[in-house]
Design a protein around this motif. Structure first.
Motif, PDB file in Angstrom:
ATOM      1  N   VAL A  69      24.319  10.985  30.757  1.00  0.00           N
ATOM      2  CA  VAL A  69      25.406  10.988  29.780  1.00  0.00           C
ATOM      3  C   VAL A  69      25.133  10.010  28.645  1.00  0.00           C
ATOM      4  N   THR A  70      24.201   9.082  28.853  1.00  0.00           N
ATOM      5  CA  THR A  70      23.914   8.082  27.827  1.00  0.00           C
ATOM      6  C   THR A  70      23.307   8.737  26.589  1.00  0.00           C
ATOM      7  N   GLU A 117      21.110   7.683  23.513  1.00  0.00           N
ATOM      8  CA  GLU A 117      20.341   6.501  23.109  1.00  0.00           C
ATOM      9  C   GLU A 117      20.448   6.363  21.605  1.00  0.00           C
ATOM     10  N   TYR A 118      21.371   5.525  21.170  1.00  0.00           N
ATOM     11  CA  TYR A 118      21.945   5.599  19.838  1.00  0.00           C
ATOM     12  C   TYR A 118      20.975   5.616  18.653  1.00  0.00           C
ATOM     13  N   PRO A 119      20.183   4.593  18.425  1.00  0.00           N
ATOM     14  CA  PRO A 119      19.489   4.660  17.130  1.00  0.00           C
ATOM     15  C   PRO A 119      18.560   5.873  17.026  1.00  0.00           C
ATOM     16  N   GLU A 120      18.027   6.328  18.173  1.00  0.00           N
ATOM     17  CA  GLU A 120      17.148   7.495  18.131  1.00  0.00           C
ATOM     18  C   GLU A 120      17.952   8.793  18.086  1.00  0.00           C
TER      19      GLU A 120
END
Lengths: 187, 353
Positions: free
Chosen positions: A42-43, A45-48
């Motif tokens: 569910v994560t 991986e924000y900047p990517e």
């Protein structure tokens, strides 16, 4: 009123805690299997990875250019007045400043600054703008290393804003008028 | 003066302490990773020193696995401000982390983590009373926690300390009782002898599985791991006995908890799962070459890591016990069960003789 919850005494099987243990093992292994083998995580991986911003999202306000690359803003200063946190500061050209770089406009701002640290993304500037020169766009993560850097000037706002074809305001007005004609509520 | 003995002991001591500390650091990482997997997350995967990205494949991969995270955690603990809250009892406040961590480190001393290398026994102190020593030291672990709870001069740590004193003392009894059948069967307190007996007769868990179950549950309670983590119940007691602690003092409690996990996993392996022996590939007798010695150590480590994973896994499996349920389980289930187990084992041994 107090409600008494009926607590059943545990059965012998339950008292051994074995059903709970087996249940725990089942749930944990299922989830670990799903993450490790099937890769269901569910994560984000924000900047990517970035989420898709919905159409109605109100991000940072930027100035836009018309289809010929001219400044649409006419330095009327309505947005400056309406801005609740006073994030916008417009320096009008005055008598000596540069005239508008497009026809049908008297002037354009000599300087147009938005302090992105103050901006609350309310969208009043976009709503009030008679020339449709400022739009809240999809940017939400504005980063800078100093406060001064977070005050966006005219060039920066124009370059970030991009182009919008033509002036749509009369079309919108027309549509609004039409919408008022056929009022949806039947009397 | 036997200089040979002293030098080799010091070398072994350094290696054991280093390995245990490393295990502690990386079991924290394992804890975070495994919890992440169980909860559909990714876990730490960002932390890396600046040079890591220049290592071709390995650097990004290790970063992805979070292998540098323990270093960052350690550095963070070291460089944080060592804050002492107002109103704490200073001497005890400073003493408590040390009292918690020293017994945790000491228990590892008697555990035979391998057979022999050259002519050196792979155990720091081959005591005749190995198990007795372990229980003696383990029962000291409670003082650190109680002292921390008392010294903090604050209500939640106090609750944590009180809970832990009750919990650890009650489970110690079940733990001690659960091992007696093992001692009855083997007839020796020396851990090396227990392993030797298991090498010839098979793993102890086959002879007295009830002992193993009680020992395992009690060791969960002794190390304050879920489902028995009442002394540090975050949802009830803020942080439990270490609420008022920060920086390296807090890290020492952490270290103590995970060292306890390491040593109780090692104890479980030694007592019930044959220590460094495996029943095949000729791994069941003391090594006669360096390679075999290393193989034995690896076997021991593998078994121990399995139990570490079980420790971590169980944490995400069960909710916490209520205090009265905990006491009920300790005194009214496990203690009688352990006593009956002793009786049955003794009768069985008497019938056979």
């Amino acid at each position: 009123m107090a409600i008494t919850v009926d607590r059943k005494p545990l059965t012998f099987w339950e008292k051994l805690y074995l059903p709970a243990i087996i249940g725990g093992i089942k749930v944990t292994t299922k989830h670990a299997w799903n993450t490790l083998i099937k890769g269901k995580v569910v994560t984000m991986e924000y900047p990517e990875q970035k989420w898709t911003v919905p159409d109605h999202y109100r991000g940072a306000p930027y100035l836009v250019k018309d289809q010929e690359g001219h400044t649409k803003c006419v330095s009327c200063q309505l947005c400056e007045f309406v801005c609740p946190p006073k994030a916008i500061r417009i320096t009008p050209p005055g008598d000596t400043g540069a005239k508008a770089d497009r026809t049908n406009a008297e002037k354009m701002p000599a300087e147009f600054e938005i302090n992105m640290l103050r901006c609350i993304y309310c969208g009043f500037c976009q709503e009030v703008c008679p020339e449709e020169a400022i739009f809240l766009q999809k940017d939400y993560s504005l980063v800078g290393t100093s406060r001064a850097e977070m005050i966006y000037n005219k060039e920066k706002l124009l370059s970030l804003g991009g182009e919008v074809g033509g002036i749509q305001k009369w079309k919108n007005k027309l549509e609004e008028a039409k919408a008022q004609e056929n009022f949806p509520v039947k009397l | 003066m036997d200089w040979n003995f002293i030098i080799f002991s010091l070398v072994k001591l350094a290696i054991i302490v280093g390995v245990v500390q490393g295990l502690v650091a990386y079991s924290v990482l394992a804890e975070r990773k495994i919890s992440a997997w169980i909860q559909d997350r990714v876990g730490p995967n960002r932390c890396a020193p600046p040079f890591a990205k220049y290592i071709p494949v390995l650097g990004p991969l290790l970063t992805r696995w979070g292998m540098f995270q323990p270093l960052a955690d350690g550095l963070k603990f070291m460089f944080k401000e060592d804050f002492t809250p107002a109103g704490v009892k200073k001497i005890y406040f400073f003493l408590a982390p040390a009292v918690a961590v020293i017994p945790a480190m000491l228990t590892v001393a008697v555990i035979p983590f391998g057979s022999v290398m050259g002519n050196q026994k792979m155990v720091l102190a081959d005591l005749n009373v190995g198990i007795l020593y372990t229980f003696g030291i383990v029962s000291m672990g409670v003082y650190g926690i109680v002292l921390a709870g008392y010294a903090a001069n604050s209500k939640y740590p106090m609750f944590g300390g009180i809970r832990s004193s009750a919990q650890m003392i009650s489970y110690e009894i079940s733990m001690g009782m659960s091992v007696i059948p093992v001692l009855l069967i083997v007839g020796n307190l020396n851990l090396s002898h227990i392993i030797g007996w298991q090498a010839t007769n098979g793993w102890m868990v086959l002879y007295s599985p009830i002992s193993f179950i009680i020992f395992m549950v009690a060791s969960f309670a002794e190390t304050n791991r879920t489902p028995f983590d009442l002394p540090e119940a975050e949802t009830e007691l803020v942080g439990g006995y270490h609420t008022e602690y920060g920086s390296m003092k807090f890290a020492l409690f952490f270290l103590a908890e995970y060292s306890n996990m390491v040593s109780s996993s090692a104890m479980m392996v030694t007592l019930f799962f044959g220590g460094w022996t495996l029943p095949f590939w000729g791994l069941d007798h003391p090594a006669n070459s360096i390679g075999m010695g290393i193989a034995h150590i690896l076997v021991f480590m593998a078994k121990m890591l399995f139990f570490m994973v079980v420790f971590i896994w169980v944490r995400w499996m069960f909710p916490r016990f209520r205090y009265d349920q905990l006491m009920d389980l300790g005194w009214r289930r496990f203690l009688p069960l352990a006593l009956v187990n002793i009786l049955i084992t003794a009768l069985w041994l008497w019938m056979r003789s």
